[in-house]
Design a protein around this motif. Structure first.
Motif: not given
Length: 347
Positions: A286-296
């Protein structure tokens, strides 16, 4: 009277003197049954005792109210107290139970099990009103603290140690039903054996939960701003037995962690470092998705998403609006918030 979550453990260990009946209800059928059995064992040592334990279904209670009254008023011929269990009760079972509780006061305890009930309905009204000899206990899906305690106690009793990443995986996968959780934990304990260590690979191999994986996908879709896939995904999750409350609580847990990571990013960390700083660590897939979402997302926007999810949980518990529809609308609303958050960041 209502028994609050804070009072629950003490109540179950030692029900108050003079208690004649207790209603245990909620969407977590496993927790309902486990709680009912724990309270029952405060009255009798053997729940299958044919002399001191009577088990009725809701249908039987409704069809023969006089029997319910007789069982509640009966005294043990073998000494000690008696237990009457009414399983699968419904609101229309309330009339038979009210009749029984209007009879002579004895030391028999009536334990009633039901699925989720709306506030102010027959059974809840009967048990939650001002009578001190009746009580109601709500059983919803385990939150993170409850589930962590269940995992810790189960593995300690089995003499099994758990790797931190395996523990985090189980916290994210289990909890929708207490009995199902205990079944999975017992299975894992047997696989590892006393004195063994449960690692992530073993946990992932043994705990197959299609509904949980479906929920993960739904939450990711909401956090990414993809409302179009939520309804069909929710339908699949509900068909596999998930409850709206469980979905909403899982989403709130995820967005709380996302909010913490976004707050750290707002303080100057890059999104990847903010996600890596979370404890317990984010499951590696889930790390990649959450990193993307933090940027959003911004922390302010995430606070709004958490408020909407919390509002939906309250509505599911207190209004007559269909739970599944409210859950779906809340996730769609959050996905639309994500779209707006991404658009603002892109400017």
């Amino acid at each position: 009277m209502k028994v609050s979550p804070r009072e629950l453990e003490g109540f179950v260990r030692q029900p108050p003197a003079g208690l004649r009946g207790v209603l245990i209800y909620g969407p977590d059928g496993g927790k309902v049954r486990e709680t009912a059995e724990r309270i029952g064992r405060s009255v009798v040592t053997d729940l299958s005792d044919p002399f001191n334990v009577t088990v009725l279904s809701g249908d039987e209670a409704e069809a023969d109210p006089a029997r319910v009254a007789d069982e509640a008023a009966a005294r043990s011929l073998m000494g000690g107290r008696r237990l009457v269990r009414v399983r699968d009760a419904r609101d229309r079972t309330a009339e038979a139970l009210a009749n029984a509780f209007s009879g002579p006061d004895t030391d028999t305890l009536v334990v009633v099990e039901a699925s989720d009930l709306k506030a102010g309905t027959g059974l809840r009204k009967l048990f939650e009103d001002k009578r001190s000899d009746l009580a109601a206990i709500a059983c919803y899906a385990d939150d993170a603290r409850d589930l962590a305690r269940v995992l810790r106690d189960s593995f300690e009793a089995a003499g099994v140690r758990v790797a931190s990443d395996a523990n985090q995986f189980l916290l994210e996968r289990l909890g929708s039903d207490r009995m199902a959780t205990r079944t999975e934990l017992d299975k894992l304990a047997l696989m590892v054996g006393q004195g063994g260590v449960l690692d992530l690979e073993t946990a992932m191999e043994a705990v197959g939960d299609g509904a949980a994986l479906e929920i993960d996908s739904l939450i990711t879709a909401a956090a990414d701003g993809r409302p179009e896939g939520i309804v069909s995904g929710l339908d699949r999750a509900f068909r596999q037995g998930e409850s709206p409350i469980r979905v909403l609580r899982t989403a709130q847990g995820y967005f709380q962690r996302l909010h913490l990571a976004a707050s750290r990013a707002a303080e100057g960390r890059n999104p990847a470092d903010a996600v890596k700083s979370l404890r317990p660590p984010v499951f590696f897939k889930a790390v990649e998705a959450m990193t993307r979402q933090v940027a959003r997302w911004t922390p302010t926007a995430l606070a709004g998403a958490l408020a909407r999810l919390g509002q939906a949980e309250i509505r599911c518990k207190t209004t007559g609006f269909p739970d599944e529809a409210e859950c779906g609308q809340a996730l769609i609303d959050v996905a639309r918030m994500a779209l707006r958050a991404g658009a603002r960041r892109a400017r």
